[in-house]
Write a protein that holds these residues in place. Sequence first.
Motif: not given
Length: 339
Positions: A125, A168, A176, A179, A181, A185, A187, A194, A259, A261, A274, A276
Amino acid sequence: MNGSASGWEKRQLNKYFFNTEPIPRLSCHDPLAEELIAQEKPVVLTDTKLCDSALKWDLDYLAENMGSEKYMVFVSKDNKFKYYDEAKIRQYSSNFIPPTRRVDMSFPEFVRKLKEWKEGDERIYLQQGLNNTVGQAIVMDFLQFNWEWLNVLQKKNNWGPLTSNLLLVGMESNITPVHYDEQQNFFCQLVGYKRCILFAPEYYDRLYPYPVYHPHDRQSQVDFENPDFERFPGMTHLEGVETVLGPGEVLHIPMYWWHQIESLPNRGHTVSVNFWYKGGPTEKVEHPLKPQQKLAVMRNIEKMLLEALKDPAEVGPLLRALVIGRYTGQVAEGQEGKL
Ligand SMILES: O=C(O)CCC(=O)C(=O)O
Ligand SMILES: [Fe+2]
């Protein structure tokens, strides 16, 4: 939700133990879309034209135009790519075994590996912040992003500066894991599909984040594919929202929203980028605090305690001594909180 017309089918999705509702999919011209962003709620925007100039970023185009610099590629024995903070390994967790390995390689090398990949091989990845080493064609595409639309939203929502654009490039079925952040974001999906599963920040304690000092800080300890309900009983109450994001679509992942993904199985590789943004300054604090504000407070307290005690192993006993029998209904047993 049936997206077969747009290239994916519901039965391709992993079955998990929690329920989800669909994330609203709206035109960016719909006033409700901006309302949701302002309220820090997720929304899929179908027509932003944010990255239309990058919809052509397939493997061959990227291999040709990304330049000869080395990029960060993560290698995993399974399909999960759980993030870890390398600095935190050095600081506190010398015995931590990273679940993936980072190998830096040029883009053509990465594409060669992708094309040669066969079942049973380690998965890869690529996750690299776009920087000034990329070739001229990528710079031109980047300049044509819909910055006007982004800048207006950034101002309206009082967000801080754009900090990075992560590129990505993943294999089908890569995940992924869940988690959160600490940034806002946008995205943006460029190639492939996805599945994005989100949970509101109020699920903080039901998703059992690692402690802040841990290399897996901000990641959940829960594995959706192998849930351990005995260790993490709160997960039984999870309710999420989800969508499958396709080329040209943008998902707003608000700061502190959990999230996970997943690149859809059997749908080929995926390319996303993305945006950020730092969150805005808190203007007037109103009580009760919002879940995301409480989460920020908790992170700060944890960090301060660690700073004072220097040893992560001392944080738990101190917190227990502070809380049990004093801020909880439980009677202290006198050893729970041994200092
Ligand atoms: O696309 C992915 O695999 C992860 C992206 C992500 O977590 C993010 O953009 O914050
Ligand atoms: Fe993320």
